[in-house]
Design an enzyme around this catalytic site. Sequence first.
Site, short mmCIF file in Angstrom:
data_model
loop_
_atom_site.label_atom_id
_atom_site.label_comp_id
_atom_site.label_asym_id
_atom_site.label_seq_id
_atom_site.Cartn_x
_atom_site.Cartn_y
_atom_site.Cartn_z
CB CYS A 133 -0.91 -0.02 1.27
SG CYS A 133 -2.15 -1.25 1.14
CG HIS B 9 -3.17 3.14 2.63
ND1 HIS B 9 -3.61 2.80 1.47
CD2 HIS B 9 -3.37 2.15 3.48
CE1 HIS B 9 -3.81 1.71 1.37
NE2 HIS B 9 -3.73 1.04 2.62
CG ASN C 40 -6.69 -0.70 1.72
OD1 ASN C 40 -6.10 -0.43 0.57
ND2 ASN C 40 -6.44 -1.06 2.63
N1 COA Z 1 -18.71 -8.18 10.25
C1 COA Z 1 -18.99 -8.64 11.41
N2 COA Z 1 -18.42 -8.79 12.33
C2 COA Z 1 -17.12 -8.86 12.06
C3 COA Z 1 -16.75 -8.64 10.58
C4 COA Z 1 -17.46 -8.06 9.64
N3 COA Z 1 -17.09 -7.90 8.64
N4 COA Z 1 -15.07 -8.49 10.83
C5 COA Z 1 -14.72 -9.06 11.99
N5 COA Z 1 -16.03 -9.06 12.77
C6 COA Z 1 -16.12 -9.59 14.18
C7 COA Z 1 -14.97 -10.52 14.67
O1 COA Z 1 -15.04 -11.89 14.33
C8 COA Z 1 -14.91 -10.01 16.20
O2 COA Z 1 -16.04 -10.97 16.52
P1 COA Z 1 -15.73 -11.49 18.32
O3 COA Z 1 -15.64 -10.40 19.14
O4 COA Z 1 -16.93 -12.48 18.51
O5 COA Z 1 -14.55 -12.16 17.88
C9 COA Z 1 -15.22 -8.71 16.17
O6 COA Z 1 -15.85 -8.38 14.87
C10 COA Z 1 -14.18 -7.48 16.36
O7 COA Z 1 -13.04 -7.77 15.71
P2 COA Z 1 -12.02 -7.16 15.89
O8 COA Z 1 -10.76 -7.58 14.48
O9 COA Z 1 -11.31 -7.06 17.19
O10 COA Z 1 -12.46 -5.45 15.11
P3 COA Z 1 -11.74 -4.16 15.13
O11 COA Z 1 -12.38 -3.29 15.83
O12 COA Z 1 -10.56 -4.53 15.32
O13 COA Z 1 -11.83 -4.11 13.42
C11 COA Z 1 -10.57 -4.27 11.40
C12 COA Z 1 -11.19 -4.97 12.57
C13 COA Z 1 -10.17 -5.08 10.59
C14 COA Z 1 -11.72 -3.28 10.56
C15 COA Z 1 -9.51 -3.13 11.96
O14 COA Z 1 -8.67 -3.84 12.72
C16 COA Z 1 -8.86 -2.69 10.80
O15 COA Z 1 -9.19 -1.69 10.18
N6 COA Z 1 -7.32 -2.74 10.83
C17 COA Z 1 -6.63 -2.32 9.84
C18 COA Z 1 -6.87 -3.05 8.76
C19 COA Z 1 -6.31 -2.56 7.22
O16 COA Z 1 -6.49 -1.35 7.39
N7 COA Z 1 -5.50 -3.32 6.61
C20 COA Z 1 -5.04 -2.86 5.36
C21 COA Z 1 -3.87 -2.05 5.70
S1 COA Z 1 -2.92 -1.60 4.34
#
Ligand code: COA
Length: 318
Positions: free
Chosen positions: A110, A245, A275
């Site tokens: 990215c 980004h 993204n």
């Molecule tokens: N829909 C519903 N629930 C979802 C889900 C979705 N699409 N994706 C994950 N969940 C659930 C998980 O299973 C988890 O459930 P649990 O509590 O029962 O285990 C819960 O939501 C929380 O998951 P978590 O991973 O802690 O959520 P978060 O608030 O950290 O958000 C991301 C997850 C991926 C959105 C966030 O971490 C993020 O954006 N990270 C950066 C990722 C990124 O940008 N990557 C590319 C960079 S180049």
Amino acid sequence: MGFRVLGTGSALPARSVTNDDLSEFLDTSDEWISTRTGIHSRRICTTETLDDLALEASRQALDAAGVHADQLDLIVCSTTSGDHLMPAEACAVAELLGASCPAFDVSAACAGFVFALDVADGFIARGRASRILVVSAEKVSRLVDWTDRATCVLFGDGAAAAVIEAGGDNPLAIRLSTDPSVETLHVPGVPGSSPYDQTERPAQHLFMEGRRVFKFGVNAIVDAVTELCAEAHVAVTDVDHFVFHQANERILSSAVSRLGIDDARVARALAETGNISSACIPLALDRLVRAGELTSGQLVVLVGFGAGLDVGACLLRW
Ligand code: COA
């Protein structure tokens, strides 16, 4: 000698996939995706190849620059999701444009657009090129596991490009860095069929530690803006546009509040694109230019971050 940007362009696939569309086959909801990421829909390739998107974005950038393909000295493409493992995506762009200059890819996930821009600037500094097409093209939809709701909802496909020319004083400051960690965010390579290969063959999908990437992204933006402005002796308040980004709205808003910058100066495209990896930054730039919001003489900070974990950031005078 530095460079100036002559023109930009961008291209997205026709098909828009909404959060509700995804909830038809994934255990997710518009409410979860919107509030956790700020993404409402993303463009996903159906009949388009990545070559098609890269070509369209490149043509637009060349038109805007008033440069013909045969005037290019170099084509650098940033991608990690090209239509071919070889040759480089840039070679396909060169062939389709009818260009005869050298063409190769840069792989910095990215952060790829800023890495590619720095490579291009190096060719200009060494007197090896004066007009360069830098194109970022990504078909992330081919990398994600479409049964994994934690990752596939975040990404989209698209391409964007810029034509740069020797002259001008850009970049005013630039920083590339790598905090090496393959495990945090990666896509395994092609497994092949060698009868001799005894190594593990993992699933061919993007893997990501979301929370770690989230914190890394916020810190990357805050540190890069602070360091670039200090290096160029520019007050953060004097920067006209911040193009970060487009990974997650919560990453953007956390960085904005830690930096104390004017939210209206921070480019946003992810609500309708998701993204699109290295294409996020040039696409946001192209939109600002075409909306007449990014004009000659303005200061703009670009910060890309992602797998690597790579960060590419620069301060430009448009
Ligand atoms: N829909 C519903 N629930 C979802 C889900 C979705 N699409 N994706 C994950 N969940 C659930 C998980 O299973 C988890 O459930 P649990 O509590 O029962 O285990 C819960 O939501 C929380 O998951 P978590 O991973 O802690 O959520 P978060 O608030 O950290 O958000 C991301 C997850 C991926 C959105 C966030 O971490 C993020 O954006 N990270 C950066 C990722 C990124 O940008 N990557 C590319 C960079 S180049």
